[in-house]
Enzyme design. Structure first.
Site, PDB file in Angstrom:
ATOM      1  N   CYS A  94       5.103  -7.715   0.521  1.00  0.00           N
ATOM      2  CA  CYS A  94       4.917  -8.530  -0.685  1.00  0.00           C
ATOM      3  C   CYS A  94       5.868  -8.164  -1.815  1.00  0.00           C
ATOM      4  O   CYS A  94       6.349  -9.048  -2.520  1.00  0.00           O
ATOM      5  CB  CYS A  94       3.464  -8.455  -1.144  1.00  0.00           C
ATOM      6  SG  CYS A  94       2.894  -6.816  -1.590  1.00  0.00           S
TER       7      CYS A  94
ATOM      8  N   HIS B  30      -1.525  -5.525  -4.114  1.00  0.00           N
ATOM      9  CA  HIS B  30      -0.768  -6.707  -3.701  1.00  0.00           C
ATOM     10  C   HIS B  30      -0.010  -7.220  -4.918  1.00  0.00           C
ATOM     11  O   HIS B  30      -0.427  -6.998  -6.067  1.00  0.00           O
ATOM     12  CB  HIS B  30      -1.730  -7.765  -3.154  1.00  0.00           C
ATOM     13  CG  HIS B  30      -1.060  -9.018  -2.681  1.00  0.00           C
ATOM     14  ND1 HIS B  30       0.033  -9.021  -1.837  1.00  0.00           N
ATOM     15  CD2 HIS B  30      -1.328 -10.333  -2.942  1.00  0.00           C
ATOM     16  CE1 HIS B  30       0.398 -10.263  -1.588  1.00  0.00           C
ATOM     17  NE2 HIS B  30      -0.405 -11.074  -2.250  1.00  0.00           N
TER      18      HIS B  30
ATOM     19  N   SER C 196       1.816 -12.545   2.320  1.00  0.00           N
ATOM     20  CA  SER C 196       0.621 -11.741   2.549  1.00  0.00           C
ATOM     21  C   SER C 196       0.151 -11.960   3.973  1.00  0.00           C
ATOM     22  O   SER C 196       0.561 -12.908   4.654  1.00  0.00           O
ATOM     23  CB  SER C 196      -0.487 -12.132   1.556  1.00  0.00           C
ATOM     24  OG  SER C 196      -1.716 -11.520   1.893  1.00  0.00           O
TER      25      SER C 196
END
Length: 307
Positions: free
Chosen positions: A111, A146, A163
């Protein structure tokens, strides 16, 4: 799994050496296996995704969809080996050079790499505002991190990224406010049984690929354990207002570039922070104070554990 180079193109030796060392730890003959794969003539050709190119008349939403499609075609990196070293303290020009390498090697990414690539591929979209959005969640006794690239076009918010979960990457620019976008991510996490703990929002990234400024990754740090729902929404909208004011006022000198004087140092957040705190339009949310040491190296290891 061991990834061979897409299309049979050569990969720089440092990248292959890192992969061999990783394979060697779990496979006694890892290097020999790698050499045998590279020398095989009957392997099918793996298609290399084409870097997006746009006509001037192509609408921005359509360009964003194409950029996201390209990022997805690179695929998520499930190997546990980081193919590209991302140092968040590097100037923007260095990160853009790394993004060029990503398009050349066409290896799977994670990510944080997708955010850098998204910035690189949208640099020519000058009417598009880009800013990083980081999430910290809790699930089954563990914390996960994330990051996506937030975008704002025509007053509508969206996101680019990658993701393991479909609902935690691309968001079309259809959300009327920043809080609506973040709440949509929060709901997506809830469906994955994750509890959102923190949200970190950066400021808008320069469109100058030669800028030696650093990306401001954590202008606002919002701790959901310390904020009510309504306060959380207000802090998100305050950050969105701060970004609009910063863009509208054009505060500060133009971004320093490689072509300018060598004695011009990249601005540090610690120098600008007193002005932000004293200015009502630029003040930071009160959810959590920014760490005092802005020169400390960021913790990159946390970004290797994601949903």
């Amino acid at each position: 799994p061991f990834f061979v180079n897409r299309g049979g193109l050569p990969v720089d030796e440092p990248t292959w050496e890192r992969m061999w060392r990783h394979v060697g730890r779990i496979h006694p003959e890892g290097e020999r296996v790698a050499q045998r794969i590279r020398g095989a003539a009957d392997l099918p050709k793996i298609p290399i995704p084409s870097v997006p190119a746009f006509q001037p008349s192509t609408p921005i939403p359509e360009r964003l969809e194409t950029v996201q499609r390209y990022i997805r075609e690179l695929q998520y990196n499930h190997t546990g080996t980081q193919f590209f070293e991302i140092k968040k303290s590097r100037p923007l020009t260095g990160l853009m050079d790394l993004a060029k390498e990503m398009t050349k090697e066409a290896l799977p990414i994670k990510c944080l790499e997708a955010v850098i690539l998204g910035i690189y591929l949208t640099n020519n979209m000058t009417t598009l505002d880009r800013f990083p959005i980081s999430f910290k969640t809790h699930f089954s006794g563990n914390y996960f991190r994330h990051i996506v690239l937030g975008v704002n076009f025509g007053g509508r918010y969206g996101a680019l990224g990658i993701s393991r979960r479909e609902e935690l990457m691309y968001k079309a620019p259809v959300f009327r406010t920043l809080s609506e976008l973040i709440f949509d991510f929060e709901e997506a996490y809830r469906r994955c049984w994750h509890t959102l703990k923190k949200v970190k929002l950066g400021h808008c990234v320069s469109h100058d690929p030669h800028s030696v400024e650093q990306i401001e990754w954590k202008h606002s740090i919002l701790d959901l354990d310390k904020l009510t729902r309504e306060d959380f929404r207000k802090e998100l909208e305050r950050h969105a207002r701060d970004m609009r004011l910063k863009i509208g006022k054009g505060t500060g000198p133009p971004s320093p570039t490689k072509d300018r004087k060598k004695d011009v140092s990249s601005p540090q957040r610690g120098q600008a922070s007193p002005h932000r705190r004293n200015s009502r339009g630029d003040r930071r949310p009160s959810g959590e104070k920014k760490p005092a040491d802005s020169k400390a190296m960021p913790d990159l290891n946390g970004y290797q554990i994601r949903v």
